[in-house]
Design a protein around this motif. Structure first.
Motif, PDB file in Angstrom:
ATOM      1  N   LEU A 150       0.890  -1.159   0.000  1.00 30.53           N
ATOM      2  CA  LEU A 150       0.000   0.000   0.000  1.00 30.53           C
ATOM      3  C   LEU A 150       0.925   1.205   0.000  1.00 30.53           C
ATOM      4  O   LEU A 150       1.498   1.572   1.031  1.00 30.53           O
ATOM      5  CB  LEU A 150      -0.908  -0.003   1.231  1.00 30.53           C
ATOM      6  N   ALA A 151       1.106   1.798  -1.155  1.00 28.31           N
ATOM      7  CA  ALA A 151       2.106   2.856  -1.284  1.00 28.31           C
ATOM      8  C   ALA A 151       1.765   3.783  -2.436  1.00 28.31           C
ATOM      9  O   ALA A 151       1.081   3.401  -3.390  1.00 28.31           O
ATOM     10  CB  ALA A 151       3.493   2.246  -1.499  1.00 28.31           C
ATOM     11  N   VAL A 152       2.267   5.027  -2.308  1.00 26.23           N
ATOM     12  CA  VAL A 152       2.216   5.993  -3.392  1.00 26.23           C
ATOM     13  C   VAL A 152       3.627   6.545  -3.538  1.00 26.23           C
ATOM     14  O   VAL A 152       4.097   7.289  -2.669  1.00 26.23           O
ATOM     15  CB  VAL A 152       1.226   7.138  -3.106  1.00 26.23           C
ATOM     16  N   GLY A 153       4.305   6.162  -4.605  1.00 25.01           N
ATOM     17  CA  GLY A 153       5.684   6.576  -4.754  1.00 25.01           C
ATOM     18  C   GLY A 153       6.523   6.057  -3.599  1.00 25.01           C
ATOM     19  O   GLY A 153       6.523   4.872  -3.279  1.00 25.01           O
ATOM     20  N   ALA A 154       7.222   6.985  -2.922  1.00 24.97           N
ATOM     21  CA  ALA A 154       8.064   6.602  -1.788  1.00 24.97           C
ATOM     22  C   ALA A 154       7.289   6.543  -0.474  1.00 24.97           C
ATOM     23  O   ALA A 154       7.846   6.154   0.550  1.00 24.97           O
ATOM     24  CB  ALA A 154       9.218   7.598  -1.651  1.00 24.97           C
ATOM     25  N   ILE A 155       6.016   6.915  -0.510  1.00 23.31           N
ATOM     26  CA  ILE A 155       5.201   6.908   0.710  1.00 23.31           C
ATOM     27  C   ILE A 155       4.665   5.506   0.942  1.00 23.31           C
ATOM     28  O   ILE A 155       3.856   4.998   0.157  1.00 23.31           O
ATOM     29  CB  ILE A 155       4.032   7.908   0.611  1.00 23.31           C
ATOM     30  N   GLN A 156       5.112   4.873   1.993  1.00 21.40           N
ATOM     31  CA  GLN A 156       4.674   3.515   2.328  1.00 21.40           C
ATOM     32  C   GLN A 156       3.589   3.590   3.398  1.00 21.40           C
ATOM     33  O   GLN A 156       3.767   4.220   4.438  1.00 21.40           O
ATOM     34  CB  GLN A 156       5.852   2.689   2.841  1.00 21.40           C
ATOM     35  N   VAL A 157       2.477   2.953   3.139  1.00 21.70           N
ATOM     36  CA  VAL A 157       1.343   2.972   4.061  1.00 21.70           C
ATOM     37  C   VAL A 157       1.189   1.634   4.777  1.00 21.70           C
ATOM     38  O   VAL A 157       0.893   1.585   5.969  1.00 21.70           O
ATOM     39  CB  VAL A 157       0.036   3.317   3.310  1.00 21.70           C
ATOM     40  N   GLY A 158       1.388   0.528   4.067  1.00 25.24           N
ATOM     41  CA  GLY A 158       1.202  -0.790   4.667  1.00 25.24           C
ATOM     42  C   GLY A 158       1.223  -1.863   3.605  1.00 25.24           C
ATOM     43  O   GLY A 158       1.892  -1.730   2.574  1.00 25.24           O
ATOM     44  N   SER A 159       0.465  -2.927   3.836  1.00 23.54           N
ATOM     45  CA  SER A 159       0.454  -4.036   2.882  1.00 23.54           C
ATOM     46  C   SER A 159      -0.881  -4.768   2.929  1.00 23.54           C
ATOM     47  O   SER A 159      -1.585  -4.764   3.946  1.00 23.54           O
ATOM     48  CB  SER A 159       1.588  -5.026   3.174  1.00 23.54           C
ATOM     49  N   LEU A 160      -1.219  -5.380   1.801  1.00 21.06           N
ATOM     50  CA  LEU A 160      -2.376  -6.258   1.670  1.00 21.06           C
ATOM     51  C   LEU A 160      -1.849  -7.668   1.449  1.00 21.06           C
ATOM     52  O   LEU A 160      -1.100  -7.907   0.506  1.00 21.06           O
ATOM     53  CB  LEU A 160      -3.245  -5.823   0.485  1.00 21.06           C
ATOM     54  N   THR A 161      -2.223  -8.579   2.317  1.00 17.70           N
ATOM     55  CA  THR A 161      -1.784  -9.972   2.208  1.00 17.70           C
ATOM     56  C   THR A 161      -2.983 -10.859   1.924  1.00 17.70           C
ATOM     57  O   THR A 161      -4.016 -10.742   2.587  1.00 17.70           O
ATOM     58  CB  THR A 161      -1.105 -10.439   3.508  1.00 17.70           C
ATOM     59  N   THR A 162      -2.856 -11.734   0.935  1.00 19.57           N
ATOM     60  CA  THR A 162      -3.918 -12.689   0.629  1.00 19.57           C
ATOM     61  C   THR A 162      -3.327 -14.093   0.650  1.00 19.57           C
ATOM     62  O   THR A 162      -2.195 -14.315   0.200  1.00 19.57           O
ATOM     63  CB  THR A 162      -4.554 -12.413  -0.749  1.00 19.57           C
ATOM     64  N   LEU A 163      -4.092 -15.037   1.178  1.00 17.24           N
ATOM     65  CA  LEU A 163      -3.634 -16.416   1.317  1.00 17.24           C
ATOM     66  C   LEU A 163      -4.619 -17.360   0.643  1.00 17.24           C
ATOM     67  O   LEU A 163      -5.821 -17.105   0.634  1.00 17.24           O
ATOM     68  CB  LEU A 163      -3.519 -16.798   2.797  1.00 17.24           C
ATOM     69  N   ARG A 164      -4.075 -18.455   0.116  1.00 18.10           N
ATOM     70  CA  ARG A 164      -4.924 -19.450  -0.522  1.00 18.10           C
ATOM     71  C   ARG A 164      -4.503 -20.842  -0.068  1.00 18.10           C
ATOM     72  O   ARG A 164      -3.321 -21.107   0.139  1.00 18.10           O
ATOM     73  CB  ARG A 164      -4.833 -19.326  -2.046  1.00 18.10           C
ATOM     74  N   ARG A 165      -5.490 -21.710   0.074  1.00 20.49           N
ATOM     75  CA  ARG A 165      -5.226 -23.084   0.519  1.00 20.49           C
ATOM     76  C   ARG A 165      -4.847 -24.005  -0.628  1.00 20.49           C
ATOM     77  O   ARG A 165      -4.559 -25.179  -0.396  1.00 20.49           O
ATOM     78  CB  ARG A 165      -6.457 -23.633   1.245  1.00 20.49           C
ATOM     79  N   THR A 166      -4.868 -23.493  -1.846  1.00 24.32           N
ATOM     80  CA  THR A 166      -4.492 -24.287  -3.019  1.00 24.32           C
ATOM     81  C   THR A 166      -3.371 -23.584  -3.772  1.00 24.32           C
ATOM     82  O   THR A 166      -3.245 -22.358  -3.732  1.00 24.32           O
ATOM     83  CB  THR A 166      -5.691 -24.477  -3.957  1.00 24.32           C
ATOM     84  N   ARG A 167      -2.565 -24.349  -4.470  1.00 28.00           N
ATOM     85  CA  ARG A 167      -1.450 -23.789  -5.231  1.00 28.00           C
ATOM     86  C   ARG A 167      -1.955 -23.177  -6.530  1.00 28.00           C
ATOM     87  O   ARG A 167      -3.024 -23.505  -7.012  1.00 28.00           O
ATOM     88  CB  ARG A 167      -0.420 -24.870  -5.541  1.00 28.00           C
ATOM     89  N   GLY A 168      -1.135 -22.304  -7.101  1.00 22.63           N
ATOM     90  CA  GLY A 168      -1.440 -21.737  -8.401  1.00 22.63           C
ATOM     91  C   GLY A 168      -1.406 -20.216  -8.387  1.00 22.63           C
ATOM     92  O   GLY A 168      -1.633 -19.596  -7.345  1.00 22.63           O
TER      93      GLY A 168
END
Length: 233
Positions: free
Chosen positions: A112-130
């Motif tokens: 989660l960022a705009v240029g050099a401004i870092q705000v955070g992160s979005l993490t997504t997880l899945r129980r299957t590969r791909g």
């Protein structure tokens, strides 16, 4: 995703991430999501997650101080792991070992960022590969952009002075402060010792922190737990 994004801001102007549960997961083709933000001193804080698996994974990253969420923030680039089994052993050595018992087969993190401004992160997880499909990846980037704008813009009406969702790791910071006072060490050192104890004991860092606040556990100068009756005022 197009229907979900306008609902991210509640009527009082504060973020409402609960709308991502279900709809956001279906749009991205994942099983759970977690949103983290950077606090005033640059620590990555879990703001919201859609399930126990996301919370457990984030706790592991926080305890170990490594993982795709951290890399997404420090690099400003997305970290896509379509098959956890193919992660190089030296990329996240601690996390790779601890992921074994978890039903996580794919991880996709977006800054989660705009240029050099870092705000955070979005993490997504899945129980299957791909990998993500093209449409899913596009939706993830759009969601990350929307979350970034949401956190940077703040509430629509400043006079209301609303507060956002409470950070989920407040108990850890309270315990860190207690350890800092007890051991007479700076807060960053106290947090490292708290993380080390949680990892060595195989317990979630939030559970250890609650025990410290309840005075069930007290860490000694070497970061280990003092024996019962070993506390000194």
């Amino acid at each position: 995703m197009a229907r979900t994004l306008p609902l991210l801001r509640s009527s009082d102007g504060t973020p409402d991430l609960t709308v991502l549960r279900g709809a956001g997961e279906r749009a991205l083709g994942v099983d759970c999501l977690a949103v983290s933000v950077l606090d005033s001193v640059g620590q990555r804080e879990l703001l919201w997650c859609s399930g126990d698996l996301a919370r457990t994974f984030d706790d592991l990253e926080f305890t170990l101080g490594e993982g795709p969420g951290y890399d997404a923030i420090t690099s400003g680039m997305s970290v896509l792991v379509p098959d956890v089994a193919r992660i190089s052993a030296d990329r996240w050595p601690g996390l790779t070992v601890e992921l074994g018992p978890l039903p996580v087969r794919a991880i996709f993190c977006f800054p989660l960022a705009v240029g050099a401004i870092q705000v955070g992160s979005l993490t997504t997880l899945r129980r299957t590969r791909g990998p993500l499909t093209g449409a899913q990846a596009d939706d993830a980037f759009v969601l990350a952009s929307a979350l970034t704008s949401l956190f940077l813009d703040g509430p629509d009406d400043d006079t209301k002075a609303p507060t956002g969702p409470a950070l989920l790791r407040a108990v850890v910071h309270q315990a860190t402060g207690m350890v800092s006072v007890q051991l007479e060490v700076p807060l960053p050192v106290a947090l490292v010792r708290l993380r080390a104890y949680a990892y060595a004991s195989g317990r979630p860092i939030a559970d250890v922190s609650r025990d410290i606040l309840d005075r069930v556990v007290r860490l000694g100068d070497n970061g280990r737990e003092l024996p019962t009756g070993g506390e000194k005022d």
